[in-house]
Design a protein around this motif. Structure first.
Motif, short mmCIF file in Angstrom:
data_model
loop_
_atom_site.label_atom_id
_atom_site.label_comp_id
_atom_site.label_asym_id
_atom_site.label_seq_id
_atom_site.Cartn_x
_atom_site.Cartn_y
_atom_site.Cartn_z
N GLU A 791 0.83 -1.21 0.00
CA GLU A 791 0.00 0.00 0.00
C GLU A 791 0.86 1.26 0.00
OE1 GLU A 791 -3.08 -0.24 -0.42
OE2 GLU A 791 -3.70 -2.21 0.33
N ALA A 792 0.34 2.31 -0.59
CA ALA A 792 1.00 3.61 -0.53
C ALA A 792 0.88 4.18 0.87
CB ALA A 792 0.36 4.57 -1.54
N ASP A 793 1.93 4.83 1.34
CA ASP A 793 1.85 5.42 2.68
C ASP A 793 0.91 6.61 2.71
OD1 ASP A 793 3.56 7.02 1.25
OD2 ASP A 793 5.09 7.17 2.79
N ALA A 794 0.42 7.03 1.55
CA ALA A 794 -0.62 8.08 1.53
C ALA A 794 -1.88 7.64 2.26
CB ALA A 794 -0.96 8.43 0.08
N LEU A 795 -2.01 6.32 2.51
CA LEU A 795 -3.22 5.80 3.13
C LEU A 795 -3.08 5.64 4.64
CD1 LEU A 795 -4.10 3.00 0.53
CD2 LEU A 795 -4.95 5.35 0.61
N ASP A 796 -1.89 5.92 5.20
CA ASP A 796 -1.71 5.68 6.63
C ASP A 796 -2.29 6.81 7.46
OD1 ASP A 796 0.19 7.72 6.87
OD2 ASP A 796 1.91 6.37 6.77
N TYR A 797 -1.99 6.80 8.75
CA TYR A 797 -2.64 7.72 9.68
C TYR A 797 -2.19 9.16 9.57
CZ TYR A 797 1.61 7.79 12.54
OH TYR A 797 2.89 7.98 12.99
N ASN A 798 -1.05 9.41 8.93
CA ASN A 798 -0.47 10.76 8.93
C ASN A 798 -1.36 11.78 8.23
OD1 ASN A 798 2.50 10.91 9.98
ND2 ASN A 798 2.31 8.91 8.97
N LEU A 799 -1.32 12.99 8.77
CA LEU A 799 -2.02 14.12 8.17
C LEU A 799 -1.03 15.23 7.81
CD1 LEU A 799 -5.06 14.25 10.60
CD2 LEU A 799 -5.16 13.69 8.16
N ASP A 800 0.26 14.88 7.75
CA ASP A 800 1.30 15.87 7.51
C ASP A 800 1.11 16.56 6.16
OD1 ASP A 800 2.34 14.97 9.84
OD2 ASP A 800 3.87 13.70 8.93
N TYR A 801 1.58 17.81 6.11
CA TYR A 801 1.69 18.57 4.87
C TYR A 801 0.36 18.69 4.12
CZ TYR A 801 6.53 17.50 5.94
OH TYR A 801 7.74 17.35 6.57
N GLY A 802 -0.72 18.77 4.88
CA GLY A 802 -2.01 19.01 4.26
C GLY A 802 -2.61 17.82 3.55
N ALA A 806 -9.48 12.38 3.66
CA ALA A 806 -10.43 11.48 2.98
C ALA A 806 -9.76 10.23 2.43
CB ALA A 806 -11.13 12.23 1.85
N TYR A 807 -8.45 10.23 2.30
CA TYR A 807 -7.77 9.03 1.80
C TYR A 807 -7.91 7.88 2.81
CZ TYR A 807 -5.25 12.42 -1.20
OH TYR A 807 -4.91 13.41 -2.08
N PHE A 808 -8.05 8.21 4.06
CA PHE A 808 -7.96 7.27 5.18
C PHE A 808 -9.29 6.59 5.43
CE2 PHE A 808 -8.15 6.48 9.80
CZ PHE A 808 -6.97 5.81 10.02
N ASP A 809 -9.23 5.29 5.78
CA ASP A 809 -10.43 4.54 6.15
C ASP A 809 -10.19 3.92 7.52
OD1 ASP A 809 -12.59 2.88 6.49
OD2 ASP A 809 -12.51 2.02 4.48
N ALA A 810 -10.85 4.43 8.54
CA ALA A 810 -10.63 3.98 9.91
C ALA A 810 -11.27 2.64 10.20
CB ALA A 810 -11.17 5.03 10.89
N THR A 811 -12.00 2.07 9.25
CA THR A 811 -12.70 0.82 9.51
C THR A 811 -11.90 -0.40 9.08
OG1 THR A 811 -13.82 0.77 7.34
CG2 THR A 811 -14.89 2.02 9.11
N THR A 812 -10.75 -0.21 8.46
CA THR A 812 -9.96 -1.33 7.98
C THR A 812 -8.59 -1.36 8.65
OG1 THR A 812 -8.78 -0.22 6.17
CG2 THR A 812 -11.03 -0.96 5.73
N ALA A 813 -7.87 -2.46 8.43
CA ALA A 813 -6.50 -2.59 8.92
C ALA A 813 -5.48 -2.15 7.88
CB ALA A 813 -6.23 -4.04 9.33
N THR A 814 -5.93 -1.73 6.72
CA THR A 814 -5.04 -1.40 5.61
C THR A 814 -4.04 -0.31 5.99
OG1 THR A 814 -6.73 -2.02 4.01
CG2 THR A 814 -4.97 -0.57 3.24
N ARG A 815 -2.79 -0.56 5.68
CA ARG A 815 -1.67 0.36 5.91
C ARG A 815 -1.62 0.82 7.37
NH1 ARG A 815 3.24 0.97 3.16
NH2 ARG A 815 4.22 2.79 4.09
#
Length: 926
Positions: A791-802, A806-815
Motif C-alpha cells: 500500500e501507498a503510505d498516503a493511506l496511513d494515519y499521517n495528516l502531515d503537509y495538508g 479522505a484518503y484514510f479509512d478507519a474501519t480497515t487494517a489497511t496500511r
C-alpha cells in the motif's frame, strides 16, 4: 513544413538588394554599442541609393537619417552601422563599416531601411513605443530568422529576440551569456548565409551519441548546439505551462515534437524537446503548431530550449501529425540517474510523446504522497537481491542494472511537493477503496517522456512518464486488497507485527518520552486516534493468541493504569472486543534498552499464562557479556544492544499453553536497520559493502549469535525445546544474520515467494517467525497478510503537509504499518503424561543440569521430592486416583515457583516439570 520555411530571396528582396538582419542595444557605458547589421542580397553598384532611419519611442517616421556613402557592395556582404566606433570595436572586436548618430537607438525604437527614399524593410512599429512590446530588446538584441524579407511590414514571427537586459554585465559579445548573433565577419562580407537565424530540426538540437557533447556535471548527452540561439517549429505534444486552465500540468513550459514528415529517420536522435518558457506569456494548447525562438540549454541532464524570447502559434489541432513513439522495456542499455542508480537509456525519446508497450506493474509508491510519483516495471515484480542470493557485490550490480533497464517513474504534471494525489492521471477520486496497490498494472501507459527531478533532491532527475491529457492511463487491480487474514489452524497462534512507531507521547515539537527521546509517531491527537484505530483493527483481525510487537514507545509499567503506549493499545483492543481478552508482558523494568522504541509482547491469558517459575528476560550488552561466546568481546568499542546504532534489546518470556500444558519460550527482536546512521568509516566492518546487505550487517550478525547463545542458557528461568523467535530482523532471507539462525536449527516458516516489506521497488522479507525444530513439528500453517507493504503510505494515519483526511479509512487494517504482519498456527497437544514419565524426565534434567542441587539442603529437598513422586507412581500403578491427586497437588505446590511454600527443586527445567504435573492432574480430573 521546415523546407517551406527556409525561404529563398523574395521578389521584393531581389529588387531591394538589402535587408536588416540584426539590431542591438549594448551594455557598455552610454548604452553602446548601438546599431544594425544589414545583409546585401544582390550586387549593389551605388550604395548611396540606400539609407536608414529610426523612429524613437513610437514618435513616427523621421525619414532617412543616414545615407550610405557612394560605393559598391557584393551579394552576401554584411554591413555594420553603429552610433559610434570605440564601443562597437571594444565589444565586437571589429570596427563598424559606418557610424551615424541616427543609430543612437534603444531597444524600444523602430528602424527603417530605405531604397530611393522608399521604405523597403522595417523592424518594429514606428508608431508604438516598444517598451514592453514583444519586440522590445533593451540592453539586448533582435535577429532575423533565415532569409525571409525584406518587408516594409514588420512581422514579429520573422525575428528572434534576446529579451530585455540579456547583455547586462557583458564586456564583450564573445563572453555574453546570450551574445548578439552577428552573421558576418565585418571585413566586407564573406558571402555567407545568415544560418544562426534559421530554423533547426529538433533532431539536430538533440543530436546523437556520435555528436553529443559532455559538460562539467558529467552529462554525456549535451546538445551539439548547446548555448546557441535557434528557432524551432513543431507540434505541442504536452502543455505544461504555468497559470493556464490545466492546474495539474505546471512545469513552466511545454513539450514539442516534430511532425512525422520532419523526422530525420535516425533512431538515435530524439524528435522531442522541452521548452522552458516561464514569463514569455504565449498560451499554447495541445496540438498547436508553434514557432519558438530560444537558446539551447541543458538542465539537470535534460536538453531544453531556454531563454525563450518569442512563441508564435501558427496552427492548431495538429496532434495527429505527430507519430507517437513506441518504447519497449527492458531497454537495450542503461544509464545513471542523478541518484547514480541505474535507469533505462531512453535518450533517443527525450521530450517525445511515447507509449510504453505492454503491461507495467506498480512496484513503488513511497513518494506518491510527496511528489505524486510511482515506479513501474515491465515483467515480474523484483525481489531484493539478497532475498534469493547471498550478498555479492558483482551479483548485486548485475541485478540492479537488469532492474534499471525495465523500470520507469510515472509522475504527475507538477514539480511541487504535497500536491493532491488525485492530480495524477489515473488516480482521480483517490482514496483507500480505489487506490492502486503495488502489484497492480497499467496497460501501455502513454505520455511525454521527461527527464527532470521532482523539484527536490529527495527525488532526483530521472526518466519520468507524464500523462499529456487526462484519461490517458488507467490502473487495473490484479493484486486485490486482502481484507481478512487467512486462517492458519492449530490451537495456538503467534504473530509478529510492526506497529509503525506507536507512541502515545505526541511528536508535537515540545514533548519528550519518559526516556528523554523525541517521539517518533503521531504528532497530534487526531493522528494518534487514526493510528490507534488502524492498529486495533489489525490486531483484532489477526486474532493471534500472542503477538510480538515492534516499534512501540519504550516505556512499561507493571500495573495497567493506561500510562504507556502498550497499555493504551491493549486497553483499546479489549474495549473493542468488549472484555479483557489481551494482557501485556511487563519486561521487569520501565525500559527495554535505551532506544526510543522497543519490542513488546501481548497475549491472551485464556490461552497462555506465564510459565511457573519464569520471569521475562532482556538481552542487554551486560547479559551478552556473560555468554561464553562473547567472553573476549569489547562491548565499549563495539556495542551490540545498547548505544548508538545498535540492535534493540530482545525481550524473552516463557509461557505455558493452558490446553496442552506445553511450555514455549518466545523472544521478540528488532535488529539494527540497514541505513548508515551516520557511519562514515569506510573501513568499518559495518560499512555498506555494496553487496546487498547494507550497513550494520556485522552488528546484526553479532545480535543473531548472541540471541541463540543467550536462549541456550534459559534466561527466563524455564527451559523448553519449544522456542519461537519473532520480529523484524532487518535481514533478507539469504543474508548472514538470518542464515546463522537457520544454521542453529531454527526453521523459517515463510516460503521463497513470501515478502513482508517493499523497499526501492523490490520485495523481500525482514519480518520473521523462526521456530525451533521441536516447535516447527507442531506448525499447522503460516500466513503473511499483505495489508501494508503493498500500500501507498498516503493511506496511513499521517495528516502531515495538508494530506487529505479522505484518503484514510478507519474501519480497515489497511496500511496500519509499512511491514506486513506474519501469523503462524501451532497444534500443541497434551502429552500422554504419567508419573513414571515425569520421574524419567526429572532424572534426565538432573543429568543435563536442568535441575540443580548446589547445597546439602537442596540435595535433601530434591531427594524428598523424588521420594514423593515414587509414592505417586505406586498410587498410579494401583489405581488409587484420589490419593494420587493429593500427591500431585503436593508436588505441584513444591515446584510452582511460588515463595510459599518454597520449591523443593531448582533449575531451568522446573517450569516444564511443573507443567507436566498440572497436565496429568487435569487429565485425571483432580
Amino acid at each position: 513544413m521546415l523546407a517551406g520555411t527556409l525561404l529563398g530571396l523574395t521578389a521584393c528582396g531581389a529588387e531591394a538588394g538589402m535587408m536588416i538582419t540584426a539590431v542591438f542595444d549594448g551594455p557598455l557605458s552610454g548604452g553602446v554599442p548601438k546599431g544594425v547589421e544589414v545583409y546585401v542580397t544582390e550586387d549593389i553598384a551605388d550604395l548611396s541609393a540606400y539609407g536608414l532611419g529610426s523612429a524613437n519611442n513610437g514618435g513616427g517616421s523621421d525619414g532617412e537619417e543616414f545615407t550610405f556613402p557612394a560605393g559598391s557592395a557584393s551579394a552576401g556582404d554584411y554591413l555594420y552601422i553603429a552610433s559610434e566606433e570605440d564601443g562597437f570595436t571594444a565589444f565586437f572586436g571589429m570596427a563598424p563599416h559606418y557610424t551615424s548618430g541616427a543609430m543612437a537607438i534603444n531597444g524600444d525604437d523602430a528602424i527603417e531601411l530605405f531604397h530611393n527614399g522608399q521604405v523597403i524593410d522595417l523592424f518594429g512599429d514606428i508608431n508604438v513605443d516598444g517598451s514592453g512590446e514583444p519586440w522590445d530588446h533593451v540592453d539586448g538584441w533582435a535577429a532575423r530568422i533565415g532569409r525571409a524579407g525584406p518587408s516594409a511590414t514588420f512581422d514579429l514571427s520573422d525575428w528572434q529576440f534576446s529579451g530585455a537586459n540579456a547583455l547586462d554585465g557583458a564586456l564583450a559579445n564573445a563572453s555574453a551569456a546570450s551574445p548578439v548573433p552577428l552573421s558576418g565577419s565585418g571585413d566586407g562580407g564573406d558571402g555567407g548565409e545568415p544560418l544562426p537565424h534559421q530554423l533547426q530540426l529538433i533532431s539536430a538540437i538533440q543530436g546523437t551519441p556520435a555528436s553529443q557533447l559532455g559538460n562539467a556535471f558529467g552529462d554525456t548527452d549535451v546538445s551539439p548546439l548547446i548555448d546557441q540561439p535557434v528557432i524551432v517549429e513543431a507540434i505541442v505534444v504536452g502543455d505544461f505551462q504555468d497559470g493556464d486552465a490545466d492546474a495539474a500540468r505546471d512545469l513552466s513550459g511545454f513539450f514539442l515534437q516534430e511532425e512525422a514528415s520532419d523526422e530525420d529517420g535516425d533512431p538515435a536522435s530524439s524528435e522531442g524537446l522541452f521548452v522552458y518558457d516561464r514569463g514569455v506569456g504565449a498560451d499554447v494548447q495541445l496540438g498547436d503548431r508553434v514557432r519558438v525562438h530560444g537558446t539551447v540549454s541543458q538542465y539537470f541532464g535534460e536538453t531544453q530550449l531556454g531563454n525563450v524570447v518569442a512563441v508564435e502559434v501558427l496552427d492548431s489541432n495538429q496532434l495527429d501529425q505527430v507519430a507517437v513513439a513506441r518504447i519497449t522495456l527492458p531497454a537495450a542499455a542503461t544509464s545513471r540517474a542523478q541518484s547514480n542508480s541505474y535507469q533505462p537509456d531512453l535518450e533517443a525519446w527525450e521530450g517525445m510523446l511515447v507509449r510504453v508497450d505492454g503491461n507495467l506493474t506498480v512496484t513503488e509508491q513511497y513518494q506518491l504522497d510527496r511528489f505524486n510519483e510511482m515506479r513501474l516495471v515491465a515483467g515480474e515484480r523484483p525481489f531484493q537481491f539478497t532475498q534469493r542470493s547471498a550478498p555479492d557485490a558483482a551479483g548485486l550490480d548485475a541485478h540492479l542494472q537488469a532492474l534499471g533497464a525495465r523500470q520507469i517513474v510515472y509522475d504527475d504534471g507538477l514539480n511541487v511537493q504535497n500536491a493532491p494525489v488525485e492530480a495524477t492521471d489515473g488516480l482521480a477520486g483517490y482514496r483507500e477503496l480505489t487506490a492502486p496497490r503495488m502489484g497492480d498494472m497499467v496497460a501501455s501507459p502513454t505520455g511525454v517522456l521527461d527527464y527532470k527531478w521532482a523539484g527536490n533532491a529527495a527525488s532526483g532527475a530521472t526518466w519520468r512518464l507524464r500523462s499529456h491529457i487526462d484519461g490517458s492511463n488507467a490502473f487495473t487491480s490484479v493484486n486485490p486488497r486482502p481484507l481478512q487474514a487467512e486462517g492458519v489452524g492449530g490451537n495456538l497462534s503467534l504473530a509478529s507485527l510492526n506497529v509503525l512507531n506507536f507512541f502515545t507521547t505526541l511528536d508535537d515539537g515540545n514533548s519528550t518520552t519518559a526516556l528523554g527521546h523525541e517521539p517518533r509517531g503521531a504528532n497530534s491527537a487526531a493522528e494518534l486516534e487514526r493510528q490507534l484505530a488502524k492498529t486495533v483493527n489489525a490486531i483484532v483481525a489477526l486474532d493471534a493468541d500472542l503477538l510480538g510487537l515492534v516499534e512501540i514507545e519504550n516505556h512499561f509499567d507493571p500495573s495497567n493504569d493506561g500510562s504507556t503506549a502498550v497499555e493504551v493499545l491493549v486497553n483499546a483492543i479489549n474495549a473493542r472486543l468488549g472484555e479483557a481478552v489481551y494482557d501485556y508482558v511487563y519486561p521487569g523494568s520501565a525500559f527495554v534498552g535505551g532506544d526510543a522504541i522497543a519490542t513488546a509482547l501481548i497475549y491472551k491469558p485464556a490461552v497462555l499464562r506465564p510459565a511457573p517459575g519464569a520471569q521475562p528476560a532482556l538481552l542487554t550488552d551486560a547479559a551478552a557479556a556473560t555468554l561464553d561466546a562473547f567472553a573476549g568481546h569489547d562491548f565499549d568499542a563495539d556495542p551490540i544492544f545498547e548505544g548508538e546504532a545498535t540492535n534493540r534489546v530482545p525481550l524473552a518470556a516463557s509461557f505455558e499453553h493452558i490446553d496442552s500444558g506445553e511450555v514455549l519460550i518466545v523472544a521478540v527482536n528488532h535488529f539494527k536497520s540497514k541505513g548508515s546512521s551516520g557511519l562514515e568509516d569506510t573501513a568499518s566492518p559495518n560499512y555498506d559493502q555494496q553487496d546487498g546487505a547494507g550497513f550494520w550487517n556485522a552488528r546484526r550478525q553479532l545480535a543473531a549469535r548472541a540471541l541463540t547463545a543467550w536462549l541456550d542458557t534459559a534466561p527466563t528461568g524455564v527451559a523448553s525445546e519449544n522456542i519461537a523467535l519473532l520480529g523484524d530482523f532487518n535481514a533478507y532471507a539469504m543474508e548472514p544474520p538470518l542464515q546463522s539462525l537457520l544454521q542453529q536449527g531454527y526453521v523459517n516458516v515463510e516460503s521463497p515467494a513470501d515478502y513482508s516489506y517493499v523497499f526501492d521497488g523490490q520485495v523481500g522479507t525482514l519480518d520473521y517467525i523462526l521456530l525451533s525444530d521441536a516447535l516447527a513439528q507442531a506448525m499447522t500453517g503460516a500466513h503473511l497478510w499483505h495489508i501494508n507493504a503493498d500500500e501507498a503510505d498516503a493511506l496511513d494515519y499521517n495528516l502531515d503537509y495538508g494530506r487529505s483526511a479522505a484518503y484514510f479509512d478507519a474501519t480497515t487494517a489497511t496500511r496500519n504499518s509499512d511491514h506486513d504482519p506474519l501469523l503462524v498456527g501451532l497444534q500443541l497437544d497434551a502429552a500422554s503424561v504419567s508419573v513414571t514419565g515425569i520421574l524419567a524426565d526429572l532424572a534426565s534434567a538432573i543429568r543435563s543440569g536442568g535441575i540443580t542441587a548446589n547445597s546439602w539442603a537442596s540435595h535433601i529437598r530434591l531427594a524428598l521430592f523424588i521420594g514423593g513422586l515414587k509414592v505417586a507412581e505406586h498410587l498410579e500403578q494401583h489405581g488409587h486416583q484420589r490419593a494420587l491427586c493429593r500427591k500431585l497437588d503436593w508436588a505441584d505446590r513444591l515446584s510452582d515457583g511460588q515463595s510459599r511454600p518454597r520449591d523443593w527443586i531448582e533449575g531451568p527445567a522446573v517450569g516444564a516439570l511443573n507443567g507436566q504435573l498440572r497436565t496429568l492432574g487435569a487429565r485425571l480430573g483432580c
